[in-house]
Enzyme design. Structure first.
Site, PDB file in Angstrom:
ATOM      1  N   LYS A   1      46.294  61.710   4.348  1.00 50.30           N
ATOM      2  CA  LYS A   1      45.535  60.616   4.970  1.00 50.30           C
ATOM      3  C   LYS A   1      46.163  59.256   4.694  1.00 50.30           C
ATOM      4  O   LYS A   1      45.504  58.302   4.316  1.00 50.30           O
ATOM      5  CB  LYS A   1      44.069  60.658   4.527  1.00 50.30           C
ATOM      6  CG  LYS A   1      43.375  61.963   4.925  1.00 50.30           C
ATOM      7  CD  LYS A   1      41.927  61.997   4.468  1.00 50.30           C
ATOM      8  CE  LYS A   1      41.262  63.305   4.884  1.00 50.30           C
ATOM      9  NZ  LYS A   1      41.784  64.464   4.114  1.00 50.30           N
ATOM     10  N   ARG A   2      47.466  59.173   4.924  1.00 49.59           N
ATOM     11  CA  ARG A   2      48.191  57.930   4.718  1.00 49.59           C
ATOM     12  C   ARG A   2      48.028  57.010   5.924  1.00 49.59           C
ATOM     13  O   ARG A   2      47.539  57.414   6.972  1.00 49.59           O
ATOM     14  CB  ARG A   2      49.671  58.226   4.470  1.00 49.59           C
ATOM     15  CG  ARG A   2      49.964  59.050   3.222  1.00 49.59           C
ATOM     16  CD  ARG A   2      49.485  58.371   1.948  1.00 49.59           C
ATOM     17  NE  ARG A   2      50.160  58.886   0.765  1.00 49.59           N
ATOM     18  CZ  ARG A   2      49.629  59.754  -0.092  1.00 49.59           C
ATOM     19  NH1 ARG A   2      48.418  60.219   0.098  1.00 49.59           N
ATOM     20  NH2 ARG A   2      50.312  60.148  -1.164  1.00 49.59           N
TER      21      ARG A   2
END
Length: 274
Positions: A96-97
């Site tokens: 979830k960058r």
């Protein structure tokens, strides 16, 4: 891995199952804790027991980062093991960058080039210049959060902005980004009633669907509205499979749970193709 290679694997295995490798040392069988790398040994046993039943593995990086350098080494060993022994498996770094462009480029290099993942999950809040660096990699996939399975999804994602909900704006806008054909989307299984609307916007894109199993999502409901002409679904189960047993038979019991889902998927696919 190309999208067509993923589709081919789904058709061969009669499965669109993704298994989440979210390893918590307080939950794995105690006898593994005496080993030099219990996280990797747990993953290796799960992978060897289930690889023929699933098409993807999804380690959530938080479960590795929590253990510092040792945890990161375990993640590195896990993805290397999958890529070498089961190269047909699609791999997802659930990280979830998402940050400003040059930072996203470094994140992308870390997961795609250094670790060798096929895909990574990203958060779209900062917009296209935070996502396009991921999309620039050939035969790599960027899986963007669209509508998640947690209760807090209703805080922002379903709020109406103008004439439609925010998650619809996100989906529609992302289609215009450079290399958007490399996009997939996260849509939670607990939001099954939304899939019909989502498919109107992204009819052919692959959707990563967490929430089946321990979170209560229903596979049949997801497939009723979510299946596309090319299947277009990767349905994830983590705790319901990998923690099916806390004893010496943990891998065998994990395989049994994975087989139950695979058989359900096989039945759904056979009906879908008639």
């Amino acid at each position: 891995m190309t999208t067509q290679e993923l589709i081919s694997q789904i058709n061969q295995k009669k499965s669109f199952l993704c298994i989440g490798l979210d390893v918590d040392l307080t939950k794995i069988p105690p006898h593994l804790l005496a080993l030099e790398d219990p996280i990797f040994e747990f993953n290796k046993a799960i992978i060897d027991a289930t690889h023929h039943l699933c098409v993807a593995y999804k380690p959530n990086t938080a479960f590795y980062e929590a253990y510092g350098i040792k945890g990161w080494k375990s993640l590195e060993k896990t993805i290397e093991y999958i890529n070498k022994k089961y190269p047909e498996i699609f791999t997802i770094a659930d990280a979830k960058r998402g940050d400003i462009g040059n930072t996203s480029s470094m994140y992308a290099k870390a997961f795609f080039e250094d670790l060798g993942f096929d895909s990574v999950t990203v958060a779209p809040y900062m917009g296209k210049d935070s996502i396009e660096p991921f999309l620039a990699f050939k035969d790599k996939h960027t899986i963007m959060l669209a509508l998640t399975s947690n209760q807090g999804a209703f805080d922002f994602q379903t709020k109406e902005i103008g004439d439609r909900e925010l998650y619809k704006h996100v989906l529609e806008t992302s289609k215009n980004w450079r290399n958007s054909e490399n996009l997939m989307y996260v849509v939670g299984a607990t939001k099954a009633e939304y899939f019909k609307e989502i498919r109107k916007i992204v009819p052919d894109s692959f959707l990563l669907v967490p929430g089946v199993g321990a979170q209560g999502g229903n596979l049949k409901d997801v497939c009723k509205y979510g299946l596309s002409k090319n299947i277009g679904l990767l349905v994830n189960s983590s705790r319901g499979i990998i923690y099916a047993s806390n004893s010496n038979d943990f891998a065998e019991k994990a395989a049994k749970k994975a087989k139950e889902l695979q058989l359900e998927m096989k039945e759904i696919l056979e009906k879908f193709k008639k």
